[in-house]
Design a protein around this motif. Structure first.
Motif, PDB file in Angstrom:
ATOM      1  N   GLU B 237       5.533  -5.476 -12.436  1.00  0.00           N
ATOM      2  CA  GLU B 237       4.496  -4.902 -11.280  1.00  0.00           C
ATOM      3  C   GLU B 237       4.845  -3.502 -10.990  1.00  0.00           C
ATOM      4  O   GLU B 237       5.028  -2.667 -12.099  1.00  0.00           O
ATOM      5  CB  GLU B 237       4.400  -5.784 -10.301  1.00  0.00           C
ATOM      6  CG  GLU B 237       3.575  -6.985 -10.185  1.00  0.00           C
ATOM      7  CD  GLU B 237       4.045  -7.970  -9.265  1.00  0.00           C
ATOM      8  OE1 GLU B 237       4.635  -7.642  -8.365  1.00  0.00           O
ATOM      9  OE2 GLU B 237       3.740  -9.268  -9.403  1.00  0.00           O
ATOM     10  N   GLU B 238       5.101  -2.975  -9.787  1.00  0.00           N
ATOM     11  CA  GLU B 238       5.441  -1.863  -9.377  1.00  0.00           C
ATOM     12  C   GLU B 238       6.839  -1.326  -9.635  1.00  0.00           C
ATOM     13  O   GLU B 238       7.294  -0.251  -9.149  1.00  0.00           O
ATOM     14  CB  GLU B 238       4.951  -1.293  -7.973  1.00  0.00           C
ATOM     15  CG  GLU B 238       3.566  -1.312  -7.836  1.00  0.00           C
ATOM     16  CD  GLU B 238       2.853  -0.521  -8.835  1.00  0.00           C
ATOM     17  OE1 GLU B 238       3.174   0.872  -9.019  1.00  0.00           O
ATOM     18  OE2 GLU B 238       2.075  -0.602  -9.597  1.00  0.00           O
ATOM     19  N   SER B 314       8.162   4.566  -8.518  1.00  0.00           N
ATOM     20  CA  SER B 314       7.622   5.857  -8.118  1.00  0.00           C
ATOM     21  C   SER B 314       8.191   5.841  -6.541  1.00  0.00           C
ATOM     22  O   SER B 314       8.903   4.855  -6.042  1.00  0.00           O
ATOM     23  CB  SER B 314       6.084   5.977  -8.070  1.00  0.00           C
ATOM     24  OG  SER B 314       5.626   5.013  -7.224  1.00  0.00           O
ATOM     25  N   ASN B 315       7.963   6.892  -5.995  1.00  0.00           N
ATOM     26  CA  ASN B 315       8.612   7.083  -4.561  1.00  0.00           C
ATOM     27  C   ASN B 315       7.593   6.582  -3.590  1.00  0.00           C
ATOM     28  O   ASN B 315       7.579   6.865  -2.386  1.00  0.00           O
ATOM     29  CB  ASN B 315       8.982   8.618  -4.266  1.00  0.00           C
ATOM     30  CG  ASN B 315       7.844   9.454  -4.421  1.00  0.00           C
ATOM     31  OD1 ASN B 315       6.821   8.960  -5.050  1.00  0.00           O
ATOM     32  ND2 ASN B 315       8.043  10.634  -4.019  1.00  0.00           N
ATOM     33  N   LYS B 316       6.587   6.109  -4.108  1.00  0.00           N
ATOM     34  CA  LYS B 316       5.520   5.683  -3.296  1.00  0.00           C
ATOM     35  C   LYS B 316       5.937   4.274  -2.727  1.00  0.00           C
ATOM     36  O   LYS B 316       6.616   3.402  -3.203  1.00  0.00           O
ATOM     37  CB  LYS B 316       4.189   5.297  -3.979  1.00  0.00           C
ATOM     38  CG  LYS B 316       3.251   6.513  -4.349  1.00  0.00           C
ATOM     39  CD  LYS B 316       1.919   5.960  -4.907  1.00  0.00           C
ATOM     40  CE  LYS B 316       1.704   6.856  -5.949  1.00  0.00           C
ATOM     41  NZ  LYS B 316       0.743   6.383  -7.255  1.00  0.00           N
ATOM     42  N   ARG B 317       5.771   3.989  -1.370  1.00  0.00           N
ATOM     43  CA  ARG B 317       6.180   2.915  -0.662  1.00  0.00           C
ATOM     44  C   ARG B 317       4.952   1.715  -1.126  1.00  0.00           C
ATOM     45  O   ARG B 317       4.025   1.698  -1.266  1.00  0.00           O
ATOM     46  CB  ARG B 317       6.318   2.790   0.689  1.00  0.00           C
ATOM     47  CG  ARG B 317       7.165   3.928   1.273  1.00  0.00           C
ATOM     48  CD  ARG B 317       7.507   3.492   2.834  1.00  0.00           C
ATOM     49  NE  ARG B 317       8.743   4.182   3.117  1.00  0.00           N
ATOM     50  CZ  ARG B 317      10.124   3.725   2.812  1.00  0.00           C
ATOM     51  NH1 ARG B 317      10.198   2.346   2.236  1.00  0.00           N
ATOM     52  NH2 ARG B 317      11.132   4.508   2.886  1.00  0.00           N
ATOM     53  N   VAL B 318       5.892   0.561  -1.522  1.00  0.00           N
ATOM     54  CA  VAL B 318       5.063  -0.567  -2.263  1.00  0.00           C
ATOM     55  C   VAL B 318       4.830  -1.678  -1.155  1.00  0.00           C
ATOM     56  O   VAL B 318       5.919  -2.003  -0.438  1.00  0.00           O
ATOM     57  CB  VAL B 318       5.641  -1.231  -3.389  1.00  0.00           C
ATOM     58  CG1 VAL B 318       4.601  -1.923  -4.106  1.00  0.00           C
ATOM     59  CG2 VAL B 318       6.244   0.024  -4.433  1.00  0.00           C
TER      60      VAL B 318
END
Lengths: 125, 318
Positions: B237-238, B314-318
């Motif tokens: 997934e992420e 990535s630095n996006k919060r999941v």
């Protein structure tokens, strides 16, 4: 005939330093990197003295010492424990198990140990 | 220490790194307050119900029970502090051994080099070999000291991560290369299986390098001679999923809960066959958790053990 010394130690750096000094002092050096190989080397070469580390792959130093002392042929070979484990329970365990002496590697130079070996071999000859 | 400072219970509890409800100072003060309150209440109740001794007895019983529970908590908190102290002693034993091993090697090699006065040119190759060993052992010492500092930073909550985007595959290859000599000395082959083209993750590269280093080192250290250590990297997934599998002593179920505890070393047959600090997995878990990933292990009856972790892509919060 030169005396045979078996060094059972898994750290190659220590084997190299010890072998260098003791070979130059006229001893025949045999190295083993784990407990099992060490016991096989004892049977094959029947050394005059054994330098034994405690933390060893396959069979640890205590197990090697026990096997040596149980065997009629090897029970009188002097064994110097060379380790960095300093806890009193380990020292007692090794000495009561038949080790001739117990030395902390970090506290002795190779030449100090060579002198100790000579002293023990003189006593046993 | 001033009286005001000595009354600052929170500061004392922070010093012991325990929460308020596990802190003896706080519990003692609380017990004192409850005793005063209990004496006062018993007196009031006793006066009010002086002709009804059962009610007084019941209240005394309730107060005694509360005091018993608090007393028990105090004993538990002392036990906890005693355990921490014992763990620290064990840790000092382990660390001193770990530091002494490379120090002994450096001492012995230097001793040989310094005492060999015969023809330095003739023994140049030998001298170079000794110097290489001194360098390697010094590196080991630096690693041990770095781990010590890292653990202190984690405990004091002062570990600051500097995340960036980097390839987990490339980093793993660097660590594998560094461990190849160690692996081949035990006739162990490291097999890398990359199932994803883009293995970029957002984390602190230097810290993750150490996590991978600890996991690969453990996999080699606790493997049976002659086996293969498998590393798999794939997308999940992420996240990017990373695992290392080995065949060795395995982990007994009784030790599952403690495997990531600091200073924990398994009581298995390998305890006297290989050295180790017992802090690698603690550091690994702390770093992975702080990096918004997860970490875990699986150990099966055929003695296969898998340690795995995931890191965000990535630095996006999941």
């Amino acid at each position: 005939m030169s005396k045979k010394i078996l060094f059972i130690e898994d750290e190659e750096a220590l084997q190299l330093a010890m072998s260098g000094v003791l070979s130059k002092s006229g001893y025949e050096m045999i190295n083993a990197s784990d407990g099992e190989t060490g016991l096989l080397a004892v049977e094959k070469h029947f050394p005059d003295l054994i330098l034994l580390d405690l933390i060893l792959p396959k069979k640890n130093g205590f197990e090697v010492l026990q096997a040596l002392r149980k065997n009629e042929k090897t029970k009188n070979i002097p064994v110097i424990i060379l380790t960095n484990l300093e806890e009193s329970e380990n020292v007692e365990h090794a000495l009561s198990g038949g080790a001739t002496t117990y030395l902390i590697k970090a506290n002795y130079s190779v030449h100090d140990i060579a002198a100790k070996i000579e002293e023990i071999l003189n006593k046993h000859s | 220490m001033s009286i005001i400072e000595s009354l600052n219970i929170k500061k004392h509890c922070n010093k012991y790194r325990v929460g308020l409800w596990e802190c003896p100072q706080f519990l003692f003060v609380l017990m004192g307050i409850i005793i005063c309150f209990a004496i006062f209440t018993t007196y009031i109740v006793g006066r009010h119900f002086y002709d009804d001794p059962e009610i007084v007895a019941l209240i005394v019983l309730i107060v005694a029970s509360i005091l018993f529970i608090i007393g028990h908590s105090i004993i538990m908190s002392f036990e906890r502090i005693a355990k921490v102290s014992r763990d620290k002693s064990e840790f000092i034993d382990i660390m001193s051994h770990e530091m002494r091993s490379p120090l002994s090697a450096i001492k012995w090699q230097s001793d040989v080099l310094l005492s060999d006065k015969s023809s330095p040119l003739a023994s140049l190759t030998e001298a170079t070999r000794y110097l290489e060993i001194i360098y390697e052992q010094n590196e080991k010492m630096i690693d041990v000291v770095n781990d010590l500092l890292e653990i202190n930073k984690i405990e004091d909550k002062e570990l600051i991560l500097r995340p960036s985007l980097f390839s987990l595959e490339k980093l793993t290859r660097v660590v594998v290369l560094k461990n190849e000599k160690y692996a081949s000395s035990s006739k162990i082959k490291i097999n890398l299986n990359i199932q994803e083209n883009d293995t970029a993750v957002f984390a602190d590269e230097e810290r993750i390098k150490r996590v991978i280093g600890h996991l690969i080192d453990n996999a080699i250290r606790y493997s049976v001679e002659g086996v293969e250590v498998h590393i798999i990297i794939k997308q999940k997934e992420e996240f990017i999923y990373w695992e290392v599998a080995n065949i060795g002593t395995g982990i007994v179920p009784e030790e599952y809960d403690r495997i990531f505890d600091k200073f924990f070393r398994s009581q298995n047959a390998m305890r006297f066959q290989t050295s180790g600090t017992g802090i690698g997995l603690f550091i690994a878990k702390s770093i992975i958790t702080m990096s918004r990933g997860s970490i875990g292990f699986k150990s099966s009856r055929d003695k296969q053990t898998i340690f795995w972790f995931t890191l965000p892509r990535s630095n996006k919060r999941v």
